[in-house]
Scaffold this motif. Structure first.
Motif, PDB file in Angstrom:
ATOM      1  N   GLU A  37       1.409  -1.408   0.183  1.00 42.45           N
ATOM      2  CA  GLU A  37       0.186  -0.395   0.076  1.00 42.45           C
ATOM      3  C   GLU A  37       1.116   1.264   0.266  1.00 42.45           C
ATOM      4  O   GLU A  37       1.922   1.087  -0.041  1.00 42.45           O
ATOM      5  CB  GLU A  37      -1.381   0.110   1.146  1.00 42.45           C
ATOM      6  CG  GLU A  37      -1.893  -1.044   1.492  1.00 42.45           C
ATOM      7  CD  GLU A  37      -2.898  -0.939   0.329  1.00 42.45           C
ATOM      8  OE1 GLU A  37      -3.383  -0.071  -0.028  1.00 42.45           O
ATOM      9  OE2 GLU A  37      -3.964  -2.093  -0.491  1.00 42.45           O
ATOM     10  N   PRO A  38       0.354   2.662   0.010  1.00 41.51           N
ATOM     11  CA  PRO A  38       1.200   3.904  -0.666  1.00 41.51           C
ATOM     12  C   PRO A  38       1.426   4.560   1.667  1.00 41.51           C
ATOM     13  O   PRO A  38       0.914   3.872   1.765  1.00 41.51           O
ATOM     14  CB  PRO A  38       0.207   4.451  -1.380  1.00 41.51           C
ATOM     15  CG  PRO A  38      -1.443   4.427  -1.377  1.00 41.51           C
ATOM     16  CD  PRO A  38      -1.048   3.140  -0.723  1.00 41.51           C
ATOM     17  N   GLU A  39       2.336   4.521   0.837  1.00 36.43           N
ATOM     18  CA  GLU A  39       2.829   5.672   2.267  1.00 36.43           C
ATOM     19  C   GLU A  39       2.597   6.307   2.873  1.00 36.43           C
ATOM     20  O   GLU A  39       2.258   7.501   1.475  1.00 36.43           O
ATOM     21  CB  GLU A  39       4.132   5.494   2.239  1.00 36.43           C
ATOM     22  CG  GLU A  39       4.776   5.692   3.937  1.00 36.43           C
ATOM     23  CD  GLU A  39       6.151   6.118   3.816  1.00 36.43           C
ATOM     24  OE1 GLU A  39       7.513   6.481   4.485  1.00 36.43           O
ATOM     25  OE2 GLU A  39       7.267   4.713   3.707  1.00 36.43           O
ATOM     26  N   THR A  40       2.007   6.706   3.862  1.00 37.77           N
ATOM     27  CA  THR A  40       1.464   8.175   3.653  1.00 37.77           C
ATOM     28  C   THR A  40       1.486   9.356   4.743  1.00 37.77           C
ATOM     29  O   THR A  40       2.491   8.053   5.747  1.00 37.77           O
ATOM     30  CB  THR A  40      -0.086   8.007   3.425  1.00 37.77           C
ATOM     31  OG1 THR A  40      -1.065   7.277   4.741  1.00 37.77           O
ATOM     32  CG2 THR A  40      -0.593   7.857   2.168  1.00 37.77           C
ATOM     33  N   ALA A  41       1.502  10.159   5.348  1.00 32.62           N
ATOM     34  CA  ALA A  41       2.785  10.602   6.425  1.00 32.62           C
ATOM     35  C   ALA A  41       0.992  11.869   6.531  1.00 32.62           C
ATOM     36  O   ALA A  41       1.300  13.084   5.691  1.00 32.62           O
ATOM     37  CB  ALA A  41       3.787  10.909   6.377  1.00 32.62           C
TER      38      ALA A  41
END
Length: 269
Positions: free
Chosen positions: A3-7
């Motif tokens: 899954e895409p990394e988010t912050a």
């Protein structure tokens, strides 16, 4: 199936500019969700052979996917491991924060030249990491790990509290002399491995702080030519010993090259 990394990130700071003095201070905070990371071999071993057991979860149906990550010389056992496979995954959530700082002062005329000095660096307030899963099983039963001030040999990463540089610079009539100091604070080795056990060190060996001094002289010569002489690591400091690591030192903090002298000549056309 990554899954895409988010912050979620934010920072707040301030700046001062008064006469020959300039300074900035910045507080930053990052909250990472699904960070992209690679599994540590120590975590893979711990899931398959918890507590260093000889056979661990060998033959347990629920751990079949974990067992398939290993190649054994014969029956499944810790002693028969020939190879293993780690992979990139979405890791546990990470929350980290710290303070960046910088200051410069123009001292003025000293010995007929202009003298300036300053420092900059970053201080790590926290680095809290939740355990990730290996084939659906938690990589650690210890819960959220507070890594600030620690070193992990399995991933060659030090979470040093302080990393900073300071300098003194003097210049006059095309001559420039600069002394620079680099500092990296100490860490604590938090992982137990076979080397630690063999040397009766345990899992809390301290990796010492590191200091490095560099000196650079630069001068303008005729015909648009510049000469530079640099002595890196003037006092020939060895990187601090880090037991149980592949290189026997923290490659992210210490310099293994010792004293290095560089001479450069640049001609502009």
């Amino acid at each position: 199936n990554l899954e895409p990394e988010t912050a979620l990130t934010y920072n707040i700071g301030g700046a001062v500019n008064f006469g020959g003095f300039r300074a900035t201070v910045d507080y930053w905070n990052f909250d990472f969700q699904d960070p992209l990371t690679i599994e540590a071999p120590a975590d893979l071993l711990n899931v398959m052979f918890p507590g260093g057991s000889a056979t661990g979860n060998c033959g347990v149906a629920a751990y079949a996917a974990v067992q398939n990550r290993f190649t054994f010389a014969g029956a499944c056992s810790r002693a028969n491991i020939l190879s293993y496979r780690t992979q990139y995954i979405n890791g546990g959530n990470v929350k980290t924060s710290g303070i960046d700082f910088q200051a410069n002062l123009n001292v003025g005329e000293v010995f007929g030249g202009d003298l300036s000095t300053g420092f900059d660096g970053t201080y790590l307030l926290k680095y809290d990491e939740a355990p990730y899963e290996v084939e659906g099983f938690p990589s650690s039963a210890a819960g959220v790990q507070k890594r600030a001030g620690t070193y992990r040999a399995s991933v060659f990463t030090g979470y040093n509290r302080l990393r900073a540089n300071a300098f003194v610079n003097w210049s006059k009539d095309g001559h420039n002399l600069r002394w620079q100091i680099r500092h990296v604070s100490s860490t604590t080795q938090i992982e137990t491995n076979s080397i630690n056990i063999a040397r009766n060190v345990g899992s809390t060996a301290k990796i010492a702080e590191y200091w490095q001094h560099d000196l650079t002289y630069k001068t303008e010569l005729p015909w648009d030519t510049t000469a530079t002489v640099t002595v890196q690591n003037i006092f020939d400091e060895d990187p601090p010993f880090a037991i149980g690591t592949q290189y026997n030192y923290d490659p992210g903090s210490g310099n293994p090259l010792g004293r290095v002298i560089q001479v450069g000549l640049k001609k502009r056309f």
